[in-house]
Design a protein around this motif. Structure first.
Motif, PDB file in Angstrom:
ATOM      1  N   LEU A  65       0.815  -1.211   0.000  1.00  0.00           N
ATOM      2  CA  LEU A  65       0.000   0.000   0.000  1.00  0.00           C
ATOM      3  C   LEU A  65       0.850   1.263   0.000  1.00  0.00           C
ATOM      4  CD1 LEU A  65      -2.957   0.926   0.116  1.00  0.00           C
ATOM      5  CD2 LEU A  65      -2.772   0.924   2.614  1.00  0.00           C
ATOM      6  N   ASP A  66       2.095   1.165   0.486  1.00  0.00           N
ATOM      7  CA  ASP A  66       2.911   2.385   0.576  1.00  0.00           C
ATOM      8  C   ASP A  66       3.366   2.904  -0.782  1.00  0.00           C
ATOM      9  OD1 ASP A  66       6.075   0.887   1.699  1.00  0.00           O
ATOM     10  OD2 ASP A  66       4.493   0.131   0.394  1.00  0.00           O
ATOM     11  N   TYR A  67       3.093   2.183  -1.848  1.00  0.00           N
ATOM     12  CA  TYR A  67       3.396   2.679  -3.179  1.00  0.00           C
ATOM     13  C   TYR A  67       2.230   3.454  -3.785  1.00  0.00           C
ATOM     14  CZ  TYR A  67       7.680  -0.079  -3.353  1.00  0.00           C
ATOM     15  OH  TYR A  67       8.928  -0.594  -3.097  1.00  0.00           O
ATOM     16  N   TYR A  68       1.147   3.585  -3.034  1.00  0.00           N
ATOM     17  CA  TYR A  68      -0.061   4.183  -3.583  1.00  0.00           C
ATOM     18  C   TYR A  68      -0.594   5.291  -2.692  1.00  0.00           C
ATOM     19  CZ  TYR A  68      -0.357  -0.008  -6.513  1.00  0.00           C
ATOM     20  OH  TYR A  68      -0.105  -1.009  -7.411  1.00  0.00           O
ATOM     21  N   PRO A  69      -1.146   6.343  -3.301  1.00  0.00           N
ATOM     22  CA  PRO A  69      -1.983   7.245  -2.504  1.00  0.00           C
ATOM     23  C   PRO A  69      -3.204   6.458  -2.019  1.00  0.00           C
ATOM     24  CG  PRO A  69      -1.445   8.202  -4.641  1.00  0.00           C
ATOM     25  CD  PRO A  69      -1.040   6.761  -4.688  1.00  0.00           C
ATOM     26  N   VAL A  70      -3.717   6.843  -0.866  1.00  0.00           N
ATOM     27  CA  VAL A  70      -4.884   6.165  -0.318  1.00  0.00           C
ATOM     28  C   VAL A  70      -6.050   7.138  -0.237  1.00  0.00           C
ATOM     29  CG1 VAL A  70      -5.859   5.096   1.744  1.00  0.00           C
ATOM     30  CG2 VAL A  70      -3.554   4.511   1.023  1.00  0.00           C
ATOM     31  N   GLY A  71      -7.199   6.686  -0.651  1.00  0.00           N
ATOM     32  CA  GLY A  71      -8.394   7.516  -0.582  1.00  0.00           C
ATOM     33  C   GLY A  71      -9.507   6.809   0.160  1.00  0.00           C
ATOM     34  N   TRP A  72     -10.347   7.594   0.790  1.00  0.00           N
ATOM     35  CA  TRP A  72     -11.586   7.104   1.378  1.00  0.00           C
ATOM     36  C   TRP A  72     -12.746   7.772   0.639  1.00  0.00           C
ATOM     37  CZ3 TRP A  72     -12.264   3.203   4.782  1.00  0.00           C
ATOM     38  CH2 TRP A  72     -11.146   2.761   5.505  1.00  0.00           C
ATOM     39  N   PHE A  73     -13.683   6.952   0.210  1.00  0.00           N
ATOM     40  CA  PHE A  73     -14.853   7.403  -0.521  1.00  0.00           C
ATOM     41  C   PHE A  73     -16.094   6.969   0.259  1.00  0.00           C
ATOM     42  CE2 PHE A  73     -12.992   8.316  -4.793  1.00  0.00           C
ATOM     43  CZ  PHE A  73     -11.702   7.899  -4.546  1.00  0.00           C
ATOM     44  N   ARG A  74     -17.221   7.565  -0.096  1.00  0.00           N
ATOM     45  CA  ARG A  74     -18.477   7.108   0.491  1.00  0.00           C
ATOM     46  C   ARG A  74     -19.596   7.242  -0.536  1.00  0.00           C
ATOM     47  NH1 ARG A  74     -19.559  11.831   5.062  1.00  0.00           N
ATOM     48  NH2 ARG A  74     -20.024  13.554   3.601  1.00  0.00           N
ATOM     49  N   GLN A  75     -20.581   6.393  -0.370  1.00  0.00           N
ATOM     50  CA  GLN A  75     -21.735   6.432  -1.256  1.00  0.00           C
ATOM     51  C   GLN A  75     -22.993   6.220  -0.427  1.00  0.00           C
ATOM     52  OE1 GLN A  75     -21.655   3.674  -4.571  1.00  0.00           O
ATOM     53  NE2 GLN A  75     -23.106   4.939  -5.701  1.00  0.00           N
ATOM     54  N   ALA A  76     -23.828   7.235  -0.411  1.00  0.00           N
ATOM     55  CA  ALA A  76     -25.115   7.164   0.269  1.00  0.00           C
ATOM     56  C   ALA A  76     -26.165   6.674  -0.720  1.00  0.00           C
ATOM     57  CB  ALA A  76     -25.484   8.530   0.825  1.00  0.00           C
ATOM     58  N   PRO A  77     -27.256   6.105  -0.227  1.00  0.00           N
ATOM     59  CA  PRO A  77     -28.312   5.615  -1.127  1.00  0.00           C
ATOM     60  C   PRO A  77     -28.812   6.707  -2.064  1.00  0.00           C
ATOM     61  CG  PRO A  77     -28.703   4.850   1.098  1.00  0.00           C
ATOM     62  CD  PRO A  77     -27.561   5.820   1.181  1.00  0.00           C
ATOM     63  N   GLY A  78     -28.877   6.380  -3.344  1.00  0.00           N
ATOM     64  CA  GLY A  78     -29.374   7.325  -4.329  1.00  0.00           C
ATOM     65  C   GLY A  78     -28.402   8.401  -4.739  1.00  0.00           C
ATOM     66  N   LYS A  79     -27.170   8.321  -4.225  1.00  0.00           N
ATOM     67  CA  LYS A  79     -26.169   9.349  -4.551  1.00  0.00           C
ATOM     68  C   LYS A  79     -24.954   8.708  -5.202  1.00  0.00           C
ATOM     69  CE  LYS A  79     -27.444  12.651  -0.939  1.00  0.00           C
ATOM     70  NZ  LYS A  79     -26.934  13.520   0.150  1.00  0.00           N
ATOM     71  N   GLU A  80     -24.173   9.529  -5.852  1.00  0.00           N
ATOM     72  CA  GLU A  80     -22.939   9.043  -6.458  1.00  0.00           C
ATOM     73  C   GLU A  80     -21.857   8.871  -5.396  1.00  0.00           C
ATOM     74  OE1 GLU A  80     -23.400  11.019 -10.918  1.00  0.00           O
ATOM     75  OE2 GLU A  80     -21.703  11.546  -9.638  1.00  0.00           O
ATOM     76  N   ARG A  81     -20.930   7.988  -5.707  1.00  0.00           N
ATOM     77  CA  ARG A  81     -19.784   7.814  -4.817  1.00  0.00           C
ATOM     78  C   ARG A  81     -18.958   9.088  -4.841  1.00  0.00           C
ATOM     79  NH1 ARG A  81     -16.459   2.261  -5.163  1.00  0.00           N
ATOM     80  NH2 ARG A  81     -18.642   1.611  -5.171  1.00  0.00           N
ATOM     81  N   GLU A  82     -18.530   9.532  -3.653  1.00  0.00           N
ATOM     82  CA  GLU A  82     -17.745  10.759  -3.557  1.00  0.00           C
ATOM     83  C   GLU A  82     -16.511  10.501  -2.708  1.00  0.00           C
ATOM     84  OE1 GLU A  82     -20.086  13.744  -1.565  1.00  0.00           O
ATOM     85  OE2 GLU A  82     -20.261  12.575   0.272  1.00  0.00           O
ATOM     86  N   VAL A  83     -15.470  11.222  -3.023  1.00  0.00           N
ATOM     87  CA  VAL A  83     -14.238  11.099  -2.245  1.00  0.00           C
ATOM     88  C   VAL A  83     -14.349  12.022  -1.035  1.00  0.00           C
ATOM     89  CG1 VAL A  83     -13.081  12.777  -3.744  1.00  0.00           C
ATOM     90  CG2 VAL A  83     -11.727  11.258  -2.291  1.00  0.00           C
ATOM     91  N   VAL A  84     -13.992  11.529   0.125  1.00  0.00           N
ATOM     92  CA  VAL A  84     -14.022  12.360   1.332  1.00  0.00           C
ATOM     93  C   VAL A  84     -12.625  12.741   1.800  1.00  0.00           C
ATOM     94  CG1 VAL A  84     -16.260  11.534   2.123  1.00  0.00           C
ATOM     95  CG2 VAL A  84     -14.200  10.350   2.855  1.00  0.00           C
TER      96      VAL A  84
END
Length: 122
Positions: A29-48
């Motif tokens: 994993l240390d070779y990659y940027p890490v992201g956290w995303f979320r997706q609520a019902p009826g909404k698009e996935r978004e990066v937080v």
């Protein structure tokens, strides 16, 4: 086999905290940027939130700035998202991701986790 496995989700009351963990296997994993995303019902996935693997730079969406903290422990091949002061608008399935580039906002994803539910209810 490449995998990202999230844990730490659950049901909490507004104002509570949760810490999500994301354990990587099959790659470093240390070779990659890490992201956290979320997706609520009826909404698009978004990066937080997103964190660079090079210099530790971080980015947060305005909706979570000051409440969420992203971190990583490369020795454990694990990333974290500390979520404090959870609000009624935070519930979603949260996904961790290993991105190919940090900018913009880890949107180019190489690997996804399977997602974990976070529920905030009074």
């Amino acid at each position: 086999q490449v995998q990202l496995v999230e844990s730490g989700g659950g049901l909490v009351r507004p104002g509570s905290s949760l810490r999500l963990s994301c354990v990587a296997s099959g790659f470093a994993l240390d070779y990659y940027p890490v992201g956290w995303f979320r997706q609520a019902p009826g909404k698009e996935r978004e990066v937080v939130s997103c964190m660079s693997h090079i210099d530790g730079s971080t980015w947060y969406d305005d909706s979570v700035k000051g409440r969420f903290t992203i971190s990583r422990d490369n020795a454990k091949n694990t990333a974290y998202l500390q979520m404090n002061s959870l609000k009624l608008e935070d519930p979603a399935v949260y996904y961790c991701a290993a991105a190919s580039v940090f900018k913009p906002r880890c949107l180019s994803v190489s690997y996804w986790g399977q997602g974990i539910q976070v529920t905030v209810s009074s």
